[in-house]
Write a protein that holds these residues in place. Sequence first.
Motif, PDB file in Angstrom:
ATOM      1  N   ALA A   1       0.813  -1.214   0.000  1.00 33.32           N
ATOM      2  CA  ALA A   1       0.000   0.000   0.000  1.00 33.32           C
ATOM      3  C   ALA A   1       0.845   1.262   0.000  1.00 33.32           C
ATOM      4  N   ASP A   2       2.125   1.133   0.294  1.00 37.34           N
ATOM      5  CA  ASP A   2       3.027   2.281   0.370  1.00 37.34           C
ATOM      6  C   ASP A   2       3.958   2.266  -0.830  1.00 37.34           C
ATOM      7  N   LEU A   3       3.716   3.122  -1.798  1.00 35.84           N
ATOM      8  CA  LEU A   3       4.489   3.123  -3.036  1.00 35.84           C
ATOM      9  C   LEU A   3       5.687   4.064  -2.987  1.00 35.84           C
ATOM     10  N   ASP A   4       5.897   4.729  -1.867  1.00 41.13           N
ATOM     11  CA  ASP A   4       7.007   5.663  -1.763  1.00 41.13           C
ATOM     12  C   ASP A   4       8.345   4.912  -1.796  1.00 41.13           C
ATOM     13  N   GLY A   5       9.189   5.264  -2.758  1.00 36.01           N
ATOM     14  CA  GLY A   5      10.490   4.616  -2.879  1.00 36.01           C
ATOM     15  C   GLY A   5      10.414   3.136  -3.172  1.00 36.01           C
ATOM     16  N   ILE A   6       9.400   2.710  -3.916  1.00 32.70           N
ATOM     17  CA  ILE A   6       9.135   1.287  -4.098  1.00 32.70           C
ATOM     18  C   ILE A   6      10.272   0.583  -4.827  1.00 32.70           C
ATOM     19  N   GLU A   7      10.905   1.250  -5.813  1.00 31.08           N
ATOM     20  CA  GLU A   7      11.967   0.558  -6.546  1.00 31.08           C
ATOM     21  C   GLU A   7      13.182   0.296  -5.660  1.00 31.08           C
ATOM     22  N   ALA A   8      13.545   1.252  -4.841  1.00 32.44           N
ATOM     23  CA  ALA A   8      14.726   1.090  -3.995  1.00 32.44           C
ATOM     24  C   ALA A   8      14.537  -0.003  -2.955  1.00 32.44           C
ATOM     25  N   ARG A   9      13.297  -0.282  -2.569  1.00 35.52           N
ATOM     26  CA  ARG A   9      13.057  -1.328  -1.567  1.00 35.52           C
ATOM     27  C   ARG A   9      12.397  -2.564  -2.183  1.00 35.52           C
ATOM     28  N   ALA A  10      12.542  -2.708  -3.498  1.00 34.25           N
ATOM     29  CA  ALA A  10      11.879  -3.815  -4.183  1.00 34.25           C
ATOM     30  C   ALA A  10      12.386  -5.174  -3.721  1.00 34.25           C
ATOM     31  N   ARG A  11      13.684  -5.276  -3.471  1.00 31.89           N
ATOM     32  CA  ARG A  11      14.227  -6.572  -3.047  1.00 31.89           C
ATOM     33  C   ARG A  11      13.588  -7.019  -1.724  1.00 31.89           C
ATOM     34  N   ARG A  12      13.453  -6.112  -0.800  1.00 33.70           N
ATOM     35  CA  ARG A  12      12.843  -6.463   0.479  1.00 33.70           C
ATOM     36  C   ARG A  12      11.405  -6.916   0.289  1.00 33.70           C
ATOM     37  N   LEU A  13      10.667  -6.221  -0.564  1.00 29.78           N
ATOM     38  CA  LEU A  13       9.282  -6.593  -0.825  1.00 29.78           C
ATOM     39  C   LEU A  13       9.201  -7.980  -1.453  1.00 29.78           C
ATOM     40  N   VAL A  14      10.046  -8.248  -2.446  1.00 32.55           N
ATOM     41  CA  VAL A  14      10.009  -9.544  -3.122  1.00 32.55           C
ATOM     42  C   VAL A  14      10.392 -10.658  -2.150  1.00 32.55           C
ATOM     43  N   GLU A  15      11.354 -10.401  -1.283  1.00 37.80           N
ATOM     44  CA  GLU A  15      11.714 -11.389  -0.264  1.00 37.80           C
ATOM     45  C   GLU A  15      10.512 -11.733   0.613  1.00 37.80           C
ATOM     46  N   ARG A  16       9.780 -10.722   1.040  1.00 44.08           N
ATOM     47  CA  ARG A  16       8.624 -10.978   1.899  1.00 44.08           C
ATOM     48  C   ARG A  16       7.525 -11.725   1.145  1.00 44.08           C
ATOM     49  N   LEU A  17       7.332 -11.388  -0.117  1.00 42.43           N
ATOM     50  CA  LEU A  17       6.346 -12.118  -0.919  1.00 42.43           C
ATOM     51  C   LEU A  17       6.727 -13.598  -1.028  1.00 42.43           C
ATOM     52  N   ALA A  18       8.013 -13.864  -1.244  1.00 45.99           N
ATOM     53  CA  ALA A  18       8.465 -15.252  -1.361  1.00 45.99           C
ATOM     54  C   ALA A  18       8.253 -16.005  -0.052  1.00 45.99           C
ATOM     55  N   LEU A  19       8.573 -15.381   1.061  1.00 45.15           N
ATOM     56  CA  LEU A  19       8.478 -16.058   2.346  1.00 45.15           C
ATOM     57  C   LEU A  19       7.029 -16.358   2.727  1.00 45.15           C
ATOM     58  N   VAL A  20       6.113 -15.436   2.452  1.00 41.83           N
ATOM     59  CA  VAL A  20       4.720 -15.738   2.796  1.00 41.83           C
ATOM     60  C   VAL A  20       4.154 -16.810   1.877  1.00 41.83           C
ATOM     61  N   LEU A  21       4.606 -16.855   0.627  1.00 43.03           N
ATOM     62  CA  LEU A  21       4.152 -17.923  -0.265  1.00 43.03           C
ATOM     63  C   LEU A  21       4.693 -19.267   0.191  1.00 43.03           C
ATOM     64  N   GLN A  22       5.978 -19.332   0.513  1.00 39.91           N
ATOM     65  CA  GLN A  22       6.534 -20.576   1.033  1.00 39.91           C
ATOM     66  C   GLN A  22       5.874 -20.963   2.349  1.00 39.91           C
ATOM     67  N   GLY A  23       5.665 -19.989   3.228  1.00 40.94           N
ATOM     68  CA  GLY A  23       5.018 -20.283   4.506  1.00 40.94           C
ATOM     69  C   GLY A  23       3.625 -20.833   4.326  1.00 40.94           C
ATOM     70  N   SER A  24       2.876 -20.263   3.394  1.00 41.38           N
ATOM     71  CA  SER A  24       1.529 -20.752   3.120  1.00 41.38           C
ATOM     72  C   SER A  24       1.544 -22.201   2.641  1.00 41.38           C
ATOM     73  N   LEU A  25       2.477 -22.521   1.758  1.00 40.54           N
ATOM     74  CA  LEU A  25       2.569 -23.895   1.248  1.00 40.54           C
ATOM     75  C   LEU A  25       2.937 -24.873   2.359  1.00 40.54           C
ATOM     76  N   LEU A  26       3.892 -24.508   3.199  1.00 39.05           N
ATOM     77  CA  LEU A  26       4.320 -25.427   4.261  1.00 39.05           C
ATOM     78  C   LEU A  26       3.252 -25.572   5.327  1.00 39.05           C
ATOM     79  N   VAL A  27       2.561 -24.500   5.654  1.00 40.80           N
ATOM     80  CA  VAL A  27       1.482 -24.597   6.646  1.00 40.80           C
ATOM     81  C   VAL A  27       0.378 -25.525   6.146  1.00 40.80           C
ATOM     82  N   ARG A  28       0.106 -25.482   4.849  1.00 41.62           N
ATOM     83  CA  ARG A  28      -0.952 -26.326   4.289  1.00 41.62           C
ATOM     84  C   ARG A  28      -0.526 -27.777   4.114  1.00 41.62           C
ATOM     85  N   TYR A  29       0.733 -28.010   3.784  1.00 44.72           N
ATOM     86  CA  TYR A  29       1.099 -29.328   3.301  1.00 44.72           C
ATOM     87  C   TYR A  29       2.202 -30.046   4.077  1.00 44.72           C
TER      88      TYR A  29
END
Length: 553
Positions: free
Chosen positions: A482-510
Amino acid sequence: MPASTHTVTNQAPPLVDYDVFSSDRALAEGVARHVAPERAEEARAQLSALGVTAGSARAQEWGTQANEMPPVLRTHDRYGNRVDEVDFHPAWHQLLTEAVGAGLTDPWSRPDGQLRRTAGFYVWSQVEAGHGCPVSMTHAAVPALRKEPALAAEWEPLLSSHTYEPGLDKAPAHKAGALAGMGMTEKQGGSDVRANTTVAVPLAAEGEYALTGHKWFCSAPMSDAFLVLAQAPEGLTCFLLPRVLPDGSRNAFRVQRLKDKLGNRSNASSEVEFDGATWVRRVGEEGRGVATIIEMVAATRLDCVTGSAALMRQAVAQATHHAAHRSAFGGELIDKPLMRNVLADLALESEAATALALRLAAAYDGAAAGGEDSEHERQLLRLAVPVAKYWVTKRCTPHVAEALECLGGNGYVEESGMPRLLRESPLNSIWEGSGNVQALDVLRALQREPQALNAFLSEIGQARGADHRLDGAIKSVLAELADLDGIEARARRLVERLALVLQGSLLVRYAPSAVADAFCASRLGGDWGSAFGTLPHTLDLASIVERARPGTD
């Protein structure tokens, strides 16, 4: 010297003659989860057969030989004729014979094809990673060629064949099978392919052109055909370049030199030049080169995820095997609390990568199958593939380095195989777009394709309420989005968090509760240090390690 000084004790036996597929519970369970029930037993039997071959002493020796005796470029024959051939050790050809014969270039001929092919690629990559490059590119070329039905009709049967036929002594129409590569990057542009200067001049026949220019990275130059990008009159365009012309003569394809690389030594990566007489055929519309080749790139990015997951799995297999057979300070290493913490942490990272790779492969099958879920799967892939490509490949190098350390000095010695894994580990993070390219692609998808984010949130939302740490992490990601300020400079952090919640969701389910709990406590709950081996000591680490050991029930 007395023979007693050479008695060998307290050394782990070789990890050999085991089923690489069946002994990997995260992999076997993942395949069973995603494959159709009526085909589960057939898939298990085929993958187990490949796993037995992969774990054999013979196959492991092929991998060693292919790396110790790398390819050699021959630009001319003895009479001075230009031939531009690359000679490989017989072990390389054995590896490709098995890979192609197992259908690792062919996800098209059977249901659940991408899932089964991905699982097989994961298994066989643990023998030797370098030959996976032409295997990956060959399977990924087909979607791009389908943009030009006449070319697809000619080449798809060859590229999806289960027969490996090397050599450049026949016209493609007379071969039983073919391999494909691609050439995109040039000296001046790298990932910025729109800066390419290679020029394609139309010839008299419709769809035929002549190329003048170069490619800075062209892997597997012994392949039968390549998808390349060049500037046509209407802009950057995709072309099919055959090494051998329909009349059996050689195309103008000058291999200037082979790259001297950090790893991936069995595979010939080259610099090539086109001299104005290089004959190609157009794939897709002029000026639509990136759009035409993008499906090939997406498919090879999945293989980057799978290949890194395979490296991590083999690293965990070697580390846990060693620790189970090595004693120190009064007991087996695997029972020492601190070593167990390290091994469990490595096992978590490996299982999360495996679960994610298999979910992406299943999504490819779902998107291709049609039906009400196909659009969800297609949109999920648009965001999840670059997310996974960024994170899993980034995690591979520190993971393999830590696993090597588990073997101590033995792991630093070439004979252990661990140095080869370590040299290989950075490659997938670079190939098909480095970390920044993936992060920017994620931002592009978020900004231009909101339906992709909806599919991603729907996917991770299937685990909602199952673990409070996962729920909190998802809430945090939504706040970041929801916060687009400086989004490109912090893109790596955002992508890392997206990956971790996706992996977490898969492991919690399976995954088993011990695995899911440990993943959420460390990766999502914040109770995790900067190095592997810093899991909360109250977790069930012993069961996580035991699950990851090869050859255990």
